[in-house]
Design an enzyme around this catalytic site. Structure first.
Site, PDB file in Angstrom:
ATOM      1  N   GLU A 180       0.871  -1.184   0.000  1.00 32.14           N
ATOM      2  CA  GLU A 180       0.000   0.000   0.000  1.00 32.14           C
ATOM      3  C   GLU A 180       0.893   1.214   0.000  1.00 32.14           C
ATOM      4  OE1 GLU A 180      -3.334  -1.539  -0.771  1.00 32.14           O
ATOM      5  OE2 GLU A 180      -3.185   0.612  -0.395  1.00 32.14           O
ATOM      6  N   CYS A 211      -2.519   9.070   2.814  1.00 33.10           N
ATOM      7  CA  CYS A 211      -2.241   8.516   1.480  1.00 33.10           C
ATOM      8  C   CYS A 211      -3.350   8.866   0.504  1.00 33.10           C
ATOM      9  CB  CYS A 211      -2.050   7.015   1.562  1.00 33.10           C
ATOM     10  SG  CYS A 211      -3.429   6.175   2.358  1.00 33.10           S
TER      11      CYS A 211
HETATM   12  P1  NAD Z   1       8.430   5.069   4.362  1.00 39.02           P
HETATM   13  O1  NAD Z   1       8.381   4.304   3.096  1.00 39.02           O
HETATM   14  O2  NAD Z   1       9.541   6.011   4.564  1.00 39.02           O
HETATM   15  O3  NAD Z   1       8.478   4.085   5.618  1.00 39.02           O
HETATM   16  C1  NAD Z   1       7.485   3.118   5.843  1.00 39.02           C
HETATM   17  C2  NAD Z   1       8.053   2.003   6.704  1.00 39.02           C
HETATM   18  O4  NAD Z   1       9.100   1.347   5.987  1.00 39.02           O
HETATM   19  C3  NAD Z   1       8.669   2.465   8.023  1.00 39.02           C
HETATM   20  O5  NAD Z   1       8.279   1.568   9.037  1.00 39.02           O
HETATM   21  C4  NAD Z   1      10.162   2.385   7.766  1.00 39.02           C
HETATM   22  O6  NAD Z   1      10.918   2.121   8.903  1.00 39.02           O
HETATM   23  C5  NAD Z   1      10.252   1.214   6.819  1.00 39.02           C
HETATM   24  N1  NAD Z   1      11.436   1.216   5.947  1.00 39.02           N
HETATM   25  C6  NAD Z   1      12.243   2.260   5.632  1.00 39.02           C
HETATM   26  N2  NAD Z   1      13.202   1.856   4.764  1.00 39.02           N
HETATM   27  C7  NAD Z   1      13.010   0.549   4.527  1.00 39.02           C
HETATM   28  C8  NAD Z   1      13.652  -0.421   3.713  1.00 39.02           C
HETATM   29  N3  NAD Z   1      14.701  -0.124   2.948  1.00 39.02           N
HETATM   30  N4  NAD Z   1      13.160  -1.670   3.702  1.00 39.02           N
HETATM   31  C9  NAD Z   1      12.078  -2.000   4.437  1.00 39.02           C
HETATM   32  N5  NAD Z   1      11.422  -1.120   5.235  1.00 39.02           N
HETATM   33  C10 NAD Z   1      11.871   0.143   5.272  1.00 39.02           C
HETATM   34  O7  NAD Z   1       7.014   5.807   4.462  1.00 39.02           O
HETATM   35  P2  NAD Z   1       6.535   6.822   5.588  1.00 39.02           P
HETATM   36  O8  NAD Z   1       7.250   8.127   5.376  1.00 39.02           O
HETATM   37  O9  NAD Z   1       6.599   6.181   6.920  1.00 39.02           O
HETATM   38  O10 NAD Z   1       4.977   6.990   5.218  1.00 39.02           O
HETATM   39  C11 NAD Z   1       4.526   7.873   4.253  1.00 39.02           C
HETATM   40  C12 NAD Z   1       4.228   7.156   2.958  1.00 39.02           C
HETATM   41  O11 NAD Z   1       3.312   6.096   3.196  1.00 39.02           O
HETATM   42  C13 NAD Z   1       3.543   8.044   1.934  1.00 39.02           C
HETATM   43  O12 NAD Z   1       4.093   7.813   0.664  1.00 39.02           O
HETATM   44  C14 NAD Z   1       2.093   7.582   1.975  1.00 39.02           C
HETATM   45  O13 NAD Z   1       1.363   7.840   0.806  1.00 39.02           O
HETATM   46  C15 NAD Z   1       2.244   6.134   2.264  1.00 39.02           C
HETATM   47  N6  NAD Z   1       1.024   5.578   2.841  1.00 39.02           N
HETATM   48  C16 NAD Z   1       0.212   4.801   2.055  1.00 39.02           C
HETATM   49  C17 NAD Z   1      -0.979   4.298   2.554  1.00 39.02           C
HETATM   50  C18 NAD Z   1      -1.910   3.469   1.695  1.00 39.02           C
HETATM   51  O14 NAD Z   1      -2.840   2.859   2.220  1.00 39.02           O
HETATM   52  N7  NAD Z   1      -1.701   3.416   0.381  1.00 39.02           N
HETATM   53  C19 NAD Z   1      -1.339   4.576   3.879  1.00 39.02           C
HETATM   54  C20 NAD Z   1      -0.501   5.366   4.637  1.00 39.02           C
HETATM   55  C21 NAD Z   1       0.684   5.852   4.109  1.00 39.02           C
END
Ligand code: NAD
Length: 512
Positions: A247, A281
């Site tokens: 997602e 999101c």
């Molecule tokens: P992010 O991708 O920076 O981090 C998300 C998670 O991934 C965190 O727990 C982080 O620690 C982990 N992570 C970071 N690097 C990683 C790696 N290399 N491998 C595996 N895991 C890793 O996102 P964010 O800044 O926490 O959240 C914002 C983003 O999330 C926005 O793009 C938003 O649109 C999206 N989002 C989508 C939905 C949906 O339902 N489509 C819902 C909420 C947020």
């Protein structure tokens, strides 16, 4: 001239070791402390879950539903405590914090009601008459350990929306909350255990290194976060052929047609764009308005934005952004748009003072050459573009690498529906925004770089945490072994001729 290597290749120690302090983004005060998980310990956590999951699966949907029901009651009774911590950890306004727990209770209640039917073994009919001697059943068997990697924007909803579904399906859950918001998850886990649930939910606290260990030790990965990280998660999971559900980010468009209720559309656009300070999101990230109603719409939007009161907690509608990097992206999108000819009708500049605040910013005179119309801002901007026709609005709405959801406003709902099915995204709300998230019977999931698979909703939202096992049993032992080596080639050819003839009845009819 040879360039000297100034610094040796040193591996910097991860800042996520030992204990960490989480600060309130609105005030800078300390929200709490967290003990980071050593990535080397994740395999032990997963092994414990794997053992506990066997008994959890054996309880069956009815037994698990009882546990989930007790947890839903706990969530309801501890809502105030959860929201207080949420506000301290994220700097949200009270209005924004108030949305998360009720949504999860609603989703849990839906699963409790439907999980037995959704997970029941399914009988499938025989496709051809000669197979009627077989009883075909599809069983939904849980994947033992589901790794959930969550973002920070909704620390309750984005963790539990998936965890509850995976647990309902019979999986054990290893949850890795965002390193920016680890505290709320600790409280949610305490509630799980306090409500008498077994140890099939565990936390791994940390950043990338811990995420990778979670991926390496899970049988299924549910990831919610940015599209860029989604790619890395999928690459890592591919090493063990672990399935993933992603997602990801969004750049949701709203289309306002000539016959729309303009006050309603403007109110929805402002709420959709500014809710959670734009860090949603499925937030409204860009609006296309037919020119005849453009001025009226823009004026109504500005009036609504000017009423928002900024600050964390109670008495405010519009809270802080999570951290400096989120403010920086918003600042860049606004600054670049203004430099390229856009106009900010509200906000547009970071206020002096402390806290990660950025004002709600309505932008006009924008187009698709600007990042504010094409890249995910995930901040409080509302860029509005005038369009000459419905076709232009549809074309621009689809001109995006994202495809999460969209909104169409028109008093002619049939016309709006016709527009909706031309939009390339996972869900379209008509005369509303974001409301598809409440429609728990329907699948939620993004297209294009917004995701892969179905996040939650309907039977699909539970079955994704299961493997399908097909059991083919005889209805009678008559004719058993009829297809083995004991047939002569002549008998085999005769049997195949009959089977082919039967199988061709349908195609021969359809081909006419
Ligand atoms: P992010 O991708 O920076 O981090 C998300 C998670 O991934 C965190 O727990 C982080 O620690 C982990 N992570 C970071 N690097 C990683 C790696 N290399 N491998 C595996 N895991 C890793 O996102 P964010 O800044 O926490 O959240 C914002 C983003 O999330 C926005 O793009 C938003 O649109 C999206 N989002 C989508 C939905 C949906 O339902 N489509 C819902 C909420 C947020």
């Amino acid at each position: 001239m040879e360039i000297m290597k100034a610094t040796p290749d040193v591996q910097l120690p991860s800042p996520f070791t030992g204990t960490g302090t989480i600060k309130n983004p609105a005030t800078g005060s300390i929200a709490g402390e967290v003990r980071w998980t050593d990535p080397a310990d994740v395999s032990h956590l997963a092994a414990g879950l794997r053992t506990a999951q066997k008994e959890w699966e054996a309880r069956g949907p009815k037994g698990r539903a009882k546990v989930l029901a007790r947890y839903a009651v706990w969530l309801g009774e501890h809502r105030a405590e959860i929201e207080k911590l949420l506000i301290a950890e994220t700097g949200k306004s009270a209005v924004d914090a108030a949305q998360e727990v009720p949504l999860i209770i609603m989703i849990t209640s839906y699963y409790i009601k439907t999980m037995e039917k959704a997970l029941a073994p399914e009988s499938r009919p025989a496709s051809l008459p000669f197979l009627a001697i077989k009883k075909i059943t599809v069983h939904y068997r849980p994947r033992p350990v589901t790794g959930i990697i969550a973002p920070w924007n909704y620390p309750v909803a984005n963790a539990l929306m998936d965890a509850i579904a995976a647990l309902a399906a019979g999986s054990a859950v290893l949850l890795k909350p965002s390193e920016r918001t680890p505290l709320t998850a600790e409280l949610l886990l305490r509630g799980w255990l306090d409500s008498g649930a077994p140890e099939v939910l565990a936390l791994a606290q940390g950043a990338r290194e811990v995420s990778e260990a979670v991926i390496d030790n899970s049988d299924f990965v549910q990831f919610t976060g940015s599209s860029a990280t989604g790619v890395k998660v999928m690459e890592r999971a591919a090493r063990r052929l672990t399935p993933v559900s992603l997602e990801l980010g969004g750049k949701d468009p709203m289309i306002v047609l000539e016959d729309a209720d303009i006050e309603l559309a403007a109110h929805a656009a402002v709420w959709g764009a500014m809710f959670n300070a734009g860090q949603t999101c499925v937030s409204v990230e860009r609006v296309y308005v037919l020119e005849s109603v453009y001025d009226q719409f823009v004026a109504a939007v500005v009036r609504a934005v000017e009423k928002l009161r900024t600050g964390a907690g109670e008495g405010h509608e519009f809270g802080a952004l999570i951290d400096e990097s989120q403010v920086a992206v918003t600042e860049r999108h606004v600054r670049d748009a203004l430099a390229a000819g856009a106009t900010a009708l509200t906000g547009g500049e970071r206020p002096a003072g402390s806290g990660n605040f950025y004002p709600p910013t309505v932008l006009v005179d924008v187009d698709h050459s600007m990042a504010c119309m094409t890249e995910e801002t995930f901040g409080p901007t509302l860029p509005i573009m005038k369009v000459a026709s419905v076709d232009e609005a549809i074309r621009l709405a689809n001109d995006s690498e994202y495809g999460l959801s969209a909104a169409v406003f028109s008093r002619d709902v049939e016309h709006a529906k016709a527009v909706a099915v031309q939009l390339d995204c996972g869900a379209v709300n008509i005369n509303d925004v974001i409301s598809n998230l409440m429609c728990t019977t329907a699948p939620m999931g993004g297209w294009k770089t917004s995701g892969m698979g179905v996040r939650f909703g309907g039977a699909e939202g539970l079955r994704k945490y299961c493997k399908q096992e097909v059991v083919v049993a005889p209805r009678t032992n008559l004719g058993a072994g009829g297809n083995y080596y004991n047939n002569s080639l002549k008998t085999l050819n005769r049997m195949n001729a009959i089977m082919t003839k039967l199988a061709l009845i349908g195609p021969r009819r359809s081909a006419k």
